[in-house]
Scaffold this motif. Structure first.
Motif, short mmCIF file in Angstrom:
data_model
loop_
_atom_site.label_atom_id
_atom_site.label_comp_id
_atom_site.label_asym_id
_atom_site.label_seq_id
_atom_site.Cartn_x
_atom_site.Cartn_y
_atom_site.Cartn_z
N UNK A 18 11.63 49.61 37.62
CA UNK A 18 10.27 49.17 37.97
C UNK A 18 9.20 50.00 37.24
N UNK A 19 9.35 50.22 35.93
CA UNK A 19 8.36 51.08 35.25
C UNK A 19 6.94 50.53 35.38
N UNK B 121 11.98 44.90 36.31
CA UNK B 121 11.20 44.68 35.09
C UNK B 121 11.96 43.91 34.02
N UNK B 122 11.28 43.01 33.35
CA UNK B 122 11.74 42.43 32.09
C UNK B 122 12.91 41.48 32.18
N UNK B 123 13.51 41.22 30.98
CA UNK B 123 14.58 40.24 30.88
C UNK B 123 15.85 40.71 31.60
N UNK B 124 16.24 41.98 31.37
CA UNK B 124 17.42 42.53 32.04
C UNK B 124 17.21 42.48 33.55
N UNK B 125 15.97 42.67 33.96
CA UNK B 125 15.63 42.68 35.38
C UNK B 125 15.91 41.36 36.06
N UNK B 126 15.72 40.25 35.32
CA UNK B 126 15.96 38.94 35.94
C UNK B 126 17.42 38.80 36.37
N UNK C 17 9.28 44.91 26.81
CA UNK C 17 10.70 45.13 27.09
C UNK C 17 11.27 46.27 26.25
N UNK C 18 10.92 46.26 24.96
CA UNK C 18 11.47 47.27 24.05
C UNK C 18 10.98 48.68 24.43
N UNK C 19 9.68 48.77 24.75
CA UNK C 19 9.14 50.08 25.14
C UNK C 19 9.73 50.55 26.47
N UNK C 20 10.01 49.59 27.34
CA UNK C 20 10.65 49.95 28.61
C UNK C 20 12.05 50.52 28.36
#
Lengths: 304, 304
Positions: A79-80, A210-215, B93-96
């Protein structure tokens, strides 16, 4: 202006006009008026009375948390976008003069700061897990906390706050004990809120990873039924607001903090949290802007 | 080990052993146990009852504040070393993934964050001043708030916390009204605390202004008698701890926020604040680690 926007604006304006909230110029960080606070505290007291037979141990933590703890529990992985990192100035007289000059010139000055050892608490239960480290007594433990929780998601939607209060109960013990406790409280929570004549229902849910991996993580969480929420229409009927949530973490925290049952097996943890501002707003939306006009059965429970 | 160090360590250890505080690994951010919290809330209730005849308006703000407000009141000019700036991640996403990789490698990751619109509230009264803007009613106004307050001064000394609670009263009106209110409360505060058998005294004081220029501002503040404190020995007799403070800001806030008396003259403001954790620690140090053993006259006021 679509219906959703209209409802947000109408509700917010009515909350302000009735002195329930006080604008501060910051999205999701309004002040709470005396009537709002009274409702919130009365509901919190009702939860305390409902939970009293369980004899939870009450702890209070400040709304800041060790940065190392946030890192350890994987919050910055998951959750950054919601985290709040606290930075301070540790410079010289000369650097302080430069900082001050930049503020007065309307320039950015935050690069003169350095990260501190603390971050804002993102979930009221986080500071509790390290206190469970080691061998638990037979039957495990139960702790309750109330704390301010920060989520960086500025919004004009009055139920989506950047800083809000959660009343949480945290259970640690054998997996069967923890799941039985969670199931019992899901029922108890629904009864408590329906007793206040709130049109609530429960559903499986997922965290805002967060993000794609998060889904994918969110989908897994739903598949495994690790998170439930109690939902109530506040802003819209189509997208009811989560006012209470139940998380079963399995051994996520116990593994990280070395929390063992009395028989030395790895413990499980679960928590439930009432979003105190959201419950307050659900009560106001359902019953009206002046608690003096609320149904007598609702008043009798909150102002006994 | 000098006497002062001995007293800090002995007192802290006894607080922990008696379950009054719970270590978190962060200096100045310990958890509070149930007995500590009960004492703190009972004292806060006693202040509320004492102040009830004044009919203060009660507001509640979250422990975060608009960054623009901190800049406007000059906090970064005067106390940059104490401020807490909140920074968040708004990257891709990449920065995360990079952030997460750095956390796991034990590297610093905070340069991937950006400043948000908020900072931690450094004084409970700050969010109140903008709500006074414009023409005041005749007689001015009186508001009370309780809030968590952040000061970046990590310390193992148990009365010097990074995040603590202040119960404040804020008075705005004509200079004579504001000064009379301040003087009356200084007496009332001393009586309230002496009624709890605390060995308190009042003195003129100054704020911890930063750096060399700050020392002159502090000296001016003392000369003009703008700040008073009520002090009580907690850690040492030689350097008693400030447990309550009174600030007369003259037109500092009224000028910045356009606060006018009913006759259109510029208003003055003053505030008083009880440091709730410090009062709690003073009571514990004075009367013992178990409130059940406290003098009956003290108990009767806190647990009426």
């Amino acid at each position: 202006m679509d219906i959703r926007t209209y409802e947000i604006h109408g509700f917010t304006e009515a909350l302000i006009e009735n002195g329930l909230i006080v604008p501060t110029g910051i999205a999701g960080a309004y002040g709470r008026g005396p009537v709002f606070e009274d409702i919130l505290r009365r509901f919190d007291d009702l939860v305390t009375r409902t939970a009293a037979p369980d004899n939870a141990q009450e702890l209070m933590f400040p709304p800041i948390l060790a940065r190392a703890l946030i890192e350890k529990v994987g919050y910055m992985d998951n959750f950054p976008q919601l985290a709040g990192s606290v930075h301070s100035f540790r410079g010289s007289d000369q650097q302080a003069r430069e900082l001050s000059a930049r503020v007065h010139a309307g320039e950015r000055w935050e690069d003169l700061l350095a990260p501190t050892d603390v971050m804002l608490t993102p979930a009221a239960c986080y500071p509790v897990y390290p206190t469970f480290s080691g061998l638990l007594p037979a039957g495990g433990r139960l702790v309750t906390v109330m704390n301010w929780v920060f989520r960086h998601e500025p919004s004009d939607e009055p139920t989506r706050l950047q800083h809000f209060r959660m009343r949480e109960y945290i259970r640690v013990g054998r997996p069967d004990e923890v799941v039985a406790w969670r199931d019992a409280w899901l029922q108890r929570g629904l009864e408590l809120l329906r007793g206040l004549q709130l049109p609530v229902d429960s559903d499986v849910a997922s965290d805002p990873f967060f993000g794609r991996a998060g889904r994918m993580m969110a989908a897994n969480q739903v598949d495994q039924r690790l998170k439930f929420e109690i939902l109530c229409p506040v802003i819209s009927r189509e997208k009811p607001t989560a006012i209470c949530s139940f998380n079963w973490h399995q051994d996520h925290f116990s593994g990280k903090f070395g929390i063992l049952n009395a028989d030395s097996s790895v413990a499980h943890t679960a928590c439930l949290g009432f979003g105190l501002e959201r419950v307050t707003l659900a009560l106001i939306k359902t019953h009206g802007y002046d608690p003096a006009d609320w149904p007598q059965t609702v008043r009798a429970q909150l102002w006994p």
